[in-house]
Design a protein around this motif. Structure first.
Motif, mmCIF file in Angstrom:
data_model
loop_
_atom_site.group_PDB
_atom_site.id
_atom_site.type_symbol
_atom_site.label_atom_id
_atom_site.label_comp_id
_atom_site.label_asym_id
_atom_site.label_seq_id
_atom_site.Cartn_x
_atom_site.Cartn_y
_atom_site.Cartn_z
ATOM 1 N N SER A 33 1.761 8.745 -11.128
ATOM 2 C CA SER A 33 2.042 8.671 -9.690
ATOM 3 C C SER A 33 3.004 7.529 -9.430
ATOM 4 C CB SER A 33 0.750 8.417 -8.903
ATOM 5 O OG SER A 33 -0.116 9.509 -9.010
ATOM 6 N N LEU A 34 4.044 7.816 -8.714
ATOM 7 C CA LEU A 34 4.953 6.749 -8.304
ATOM 8 C C LEU A 34 5.745 7.212 -7.091
ATOM 9 C CD1 LEU A 34 8.119 7.462 -9.331
ATOM 10 C CD2 LEU A 34 7.095 6.939 -11.532
ATOM 11 N N SER A 35 6.367 6.275 -6.429
ATOM 12 C CA SER A 35 7.175 6.663 -5.272
ATOM 13 C C SER A 35 8.447 5.840 -5.226
ATOM 14 C CB SER A 35 6.371 6.473 -3.987
ATOM 15 O OG SER A 35 6.075 5.117 -3.830
ATOM 16 N N VAL A 36 9.481 6.416 -4.674
ATOM 17 C CA VAL A 36 10.766 5.742 -4.540
ATOM 18 C C VAL A 36 11.144 5.763 -3.068
ATOM 19 C CG1 VAL A 36 13.175 5.697 -5.256
ATOM 20 C CG2 VAL A 36 11.424 6.572 -6.822
ATOM 21 N N PRO A 37 11.291 4.582 -2.449
ATOM 22 C CA PRO A 37 11.641 4.550 -1.028
ATOM 23 C C PRO A 37 13.077 5.026 -0.794
ATOM 24 C CG PRO A 37 11.583 2.320 -1.927
ATOM 25 C CD PRO A 37 11.090 3.226 -3.003
ATOM 26 N N GLU A 38 13.320 5.522 0.406
ATOM 27 C CA GLU A 38 14.650 6.005 0.744
ATOM 28 C C GLU A 38 15.661 4.873 0.609
ATOM 29 O OE1 GLU A 38 14.818 8.364 4.206
ATOM 30 O OE2 GLU A 38 16.818 9.044 3.660
ATOM 31 N N GLN A 212 13.216 -1.900 -7.863
ATOM 32 C CA GLN A 212 11.841 -1.744 -8.332
ATOM 33 C C GLN A 212 11.898 -1.278 -9.788
ATOM 34 O OE1 GLN A 212 8.190 1.036 -6.759
ATOM 35 N NE2 GLN A 212 10.142 2.039 -6.966
ATOM 36 N N VAL A 213 11.198 -1.967 -10.667
ATOM 37 C CA VAL A 213 11.173 -1.557 -12.069
ATOM 38 C C VAL A 213 9.780 -1.041 -12.406
ATOM 39 C CG1 VAL A 213 11.466 -2.255 -14.473
ATOM 40 C CG2 VAL A 213 12.950 -3.230 -12.703
ATOM 41 N N ILE A 214 9.724 0.200 -12.888
ATOM 42 C CA ILE A 214 8.437 0.813 -13.219
ATOM 43 C C ILE A 214 8.341 0.927 -14.734
ATOM 44 C CG2 ILE A 214 7.087 2.940 -13.038
ATOM 45 C CD1 ILE A 214 8.666 3.369 -10.323
ATOM 46 N N THR A 222 1.825 7.157 -18.119
ATOM 47 C CA THR A 222 1.377 6.943 -16.757
ATOM 48 C C THR A 222 1.989 5.614 -16.329
ATOM 49 O OG1 THR A 222 -0.562 6.931 -15.340
ATOM 50 C CG2 THR A 222 -0.752 5.746 -17.423
ATOM 51 N N VAL A 223 1.921 5.281 -15.042
ATOM 52 C CA VAL A 223 2.542 4.019 -14.637
ATOM 53 C C VAL A 223 1.666 2.863 -15.089
ATOM 54 C CG1 VAL A 223 3.233 2.584 -12.698
ATOM 55 C CG2 VAL A 223 3.736 5.018 -12.684
ATOM 56 N N GLN A 224 2.247 1.972 -15.874
ATOM 57 C CA GLN A 224 1.483 0.860 -16.393
ATOM 58 C C GLN A 224 1.713 -0.399 -15.558
ATOM 59 O OE1 GLN A 224 1.719 0.099 -20.667
ATOM 60 N NE2 GLN A 224 2.234 -2.028 -20.173
ATOM 61 N N TYR A 225 2.925 -0.514 -15.044
ATOM 62 C CA TYR A 225 3.275 -1.751 -14.355
ATOM 63 C C TYR A 225 4.407 -1.455 -13.384
ATOM 64 C CZ TYR A 225 4.616 -6.664 -13.824
ATOM 65 O OH TYR A 225 4.911 -7.900 -13.327
ATOM 66 N N ARG A 257 5.742 -4.232 -24.668
ATOM 67 C CA ARG A 257 4.997 -4.480 -25.896
ATOM 68 C C ARG A 257 3.604 -3.858 -25.789
ATOM 69 N NH1 ARG A 257 1.773 -7.761 -28.394
ATOM 70 N NH2 ARG A 257 1.174 -8.811 -26.466
ATOM 71 N N ILE A 258 2.970 -4.082 -24.634
ATOM 72 C CA ILE A 258 1.627 -3.519 -24.416
ATOM 73 C C ILE A 258 1.693 -1.984 -24.458
ATOM 74 C CG2 ILE A 258 -0.223 -3.267 -22.725
ATOM 75 C CD1 ILE A 258 0.580 -6.118 -21.726
ATOM 76 N N ALA A 259 2.739 -1.450 -23.805
ATOM 77 C CA ALA A 259 2.872 0.007 -23.752
ATOM 78 C C ALA A 259 3.017 0.596 -25.144
ATOM 79 C CB ALA A 259 4.077 0.394 -22.894
ATOM 80 N N ARG A 260 3.771 -0.094 -25.994
ATOM 81 C CA ARG A 260 4.013 0.441 -27.337
ATOM 82 C C ARG A 260 2.755 0.331 -28.191
ATOM 83 N NH1 ARG A 260 9.401 -1.437 -30.006
ATOM 84 N NH2 ARG A 260 8.605 0.095 -31.474
ATOM 85 N N LYS A 261 1.995 -0.728 -27.949
ATOM 86 C CA LYS A 261 0.761 -0.928 -28.691
ATOM 87 C C LYS A 261 -0.207 0.216 -28.412
ATOM 88 C CE LYS A 261 -1.559 -5.239 -29.904
ATOM 89 N NZ LYS A 261 -1.907 -6.527 -29.304
ATOM 90 N N GLY A 262 -0.327 0.550 -27.124
ATOM 91 C CA GLY A 262 -1.238 1.612 -26.732
ATOM 92 C C GLY A 262 -0.840 2.948 -27.330
#
Lengths: 267, 251
Positions: A33-38, A212-214, A222-225, A257-262
């Motif tokens: 789930s994520l959103s991008v403002p206009e 915004q960096v996702i 999934t969105v981690q950060y 790094r965390i994302a790759r570990k998971g």
């Protein structure tokens, strides 16, 4: 995470998607789930192969999610819509057309009431904006990689799309050309109203271009950060070399790094 | 200038070498006719060379046109559908693997007496394979980004084919067509030589054989080469017009 905000142009709501390949099913997205403002500019980063490109295809309506939904201006996306412009790492220009004819391509497909001369002046304005004046009648093969990517950006924007989707557009360019194109992106943002979605591997590119960096987790993603940038909108290259920028890079690098570990399976 | 003179010069050298080879070895003309024997042969049968040359040419061209139509159709079907490609490819490969010389008598019996039809049929059968393969490969190797760019704008499959897939496949198509041109000539001649009471340059060649007129046989070979060169360069010109963009400038 449910996003309800009037300001959001794109909302991805609980999307899961699985690809069926020869070697079995491959879940790529898991309740994303994520959103991008206009008029915002969001960068999506994450480990390679985590499903970033799938996100762009979802937003463009090229792919229907197995679960969840994608919303565009409060409308559910079920098929491609001409309010999208796309540019990829491979500029995929049509080699048999001149640069200006390449830029004009979307106007031949998207319904519009522009006259031939209006279309051409629109294309010329864009080419001028990205610094390609004088190259209108050249063939793509006569241009350098950076120039082709500029032409590809013009083509993505010529029909005034509401969303510009960039899938690692500068990945194949050398460092200096890339910085030039980053500045061009900011110039385009000032002149052309659009909402940007950028897929990238380059964290510096992400913090320099995006509001915004996702960070996506490893596959299934999934969105981690989600990091909002202190400065929104256009900015100068100098800021990229300030300590604040370094701090931001460190935070994001840690997240990757965390994302790759998971994601890392038992090797 | 150079582009005209160099080939002509090369041809003159070749003819001199040929003449010299026959002269030095003192070969009789049933072993190898020399270029100087050919002109009298041409002159003696000039009427037949013109009418039969025309017959061979138009049959080859008609066979080639059918090969283009069928080859492009098969290529499109195989290029767009993976299932069709998996199903059709082995069939086409097998069909292509059969030496056409063995098909000639079968076709000649199947449509007995219909010499024009038979000849065109063999010319078509021998030449459509490279066209079908090149078009299917051209279409199936289209980078997905091209498709995505157009699809994201709401373009139909037909628009994608017309605006991108077709022009992008043209260089491969013309490459295959150059091969197909020479193959089609082989097909035409196979049938013309084998058919009893055949017409065309192949039949003229056959009559040279039965009458032990060896210079005539060599003269037919030269006439076929000239037709082949002419048709080949027609394709080259068409390629320049429709797919000239694929040529890299060398400077």
């Amino acid at each position: 995470m449910k996003i309800l905000n009037d300001n959001d142009l794109i909302v991805i709501d609980g999307v899961s998607h699985t690809f069926n390949t020869n070697s079995g099913s491959l879940p790529v997205l898991d309740r994303l789930s994520l959103s991008v403002p206009e008029n915002g500019f969001s960068a999506i980063v994450g480990p390679s192969g985590c499903g970033k490109s799938t996100v762009t295809r979802l937003v463009a309506g090229l792919l229907k999610p197995d679960e969840g939904s994608v919303w565009f201006q409060g409308e559910k996306v079920t098929s491609p819509r001409s309010t999208v412009g796309m540019a990829f790492q491979n500029p995929v220009l049509l080699e048999w057309r001149s640069i200006i004819k390449n830029v004009l391509l979307p106007l031949e497909i998207v319904p519009n009431d522009l006259s031939a001369s209006d279309r051409e002046s629109r294309a010329n304005d864009l080419l001028k904006l990205v610094g390609l004046s004088g190259f209108e009648d050249k063939r793509p093969s006569e241009l350098s990689g950076g120039m082709r990517q500029r032409a590809s950006l013009c083509r993505a924007l010529v029909h005034r799309p509401e969303v510009l989707i960039l899938d690692e557009p500068f990945g194949a360019l050398d460092a200096f050309t890339r910085e030039d194109l980053w500045l061009t992106m900011h110039r385009l943002r000032e002149e052309e109203p659009f909402t940007g979605v950028l897929i990238t591997h380059d964290l510096r590119e992400a913090i320099f271009l995006a509001d915004q960096v996702i960070v996506l987790s490893g596959r299934p993603a999934t969105v981690q950060y989600n990091q909002s940038m202190p400065q929104q909108g256009p900015r100068s290259l100098d800021q990229l070399y300030k300590p604040e920028a370094n701090e931001m890079l460190n935070i994001l690098r840690e997240q990757i790094r965390i994302a790759r570990k998971g994601e890392e399976p038992a090797a | 200038m150079r582009q005209v003179f160099v080939p002509i010069f090369a041809m003159i050298i070749f003819l001199l070498f040929w003449e010299g080879l026959v002269w030095v070895n003192d070969w009789p003309n049933y072993k190898m006719a020399s270029p100087s024997d050919l002109w009298p042969a041409f002159w003696r049968f000039k009427g037949l060379f013109l009418t039969f040359g025309w017959e061979t040419l138009w049959r080859t061209i008609v066979g080639l046109l059918i090969a283009i139509a069928v080859g492009v159709l098969f290529g499109m079907v195989m290029g767009f559908s993976k299932v069709m490609r998996e199903g059709l490819y082995p069939l086409l490969v097998g069909f292509n693997a059969i030496p056409k010389a063995t098909v000639v008598p079968i076709v000649a019996l199947m449509f007995v007496g219909q010499h024009d039809l038979n000849t065109v049929l063999i010319a078509f059968m021998i030449s459509f394979f490279p066209i079908a393969v090149s078009v299917s490969i051209g279409l199936s190797t289209l980078e997905p980004e091209y498709r995505d760019i157009l699809r994201s704008l709401g373009a139909s499959q037909l628009t994608i084919f017309w605006k991108i897939a077709l022009p992008k496949t043209l260089p491969e198509f013309f490459g295959a067509l150059k091969v197909a041109v020479t193959l089609a000539f082989i097909g035409t001649n196979l049938m013309e030589i084998v058919s009893p009471h055949g017409r065309g340059l192949g039949a003229l060649f056959d009559s040279g054989k039965t009458n032990a007129d060896y210079p005539l046989m060599f003269a037919v070979l030269i006439a076929l080469a000239v037709l082949g060169i002419a048709l080949y360069y027609v394709v080259v010109v068409l390629e320049k017009i429709f797919a000239g963009w694929a040529e890299r400038s060398t400077d």
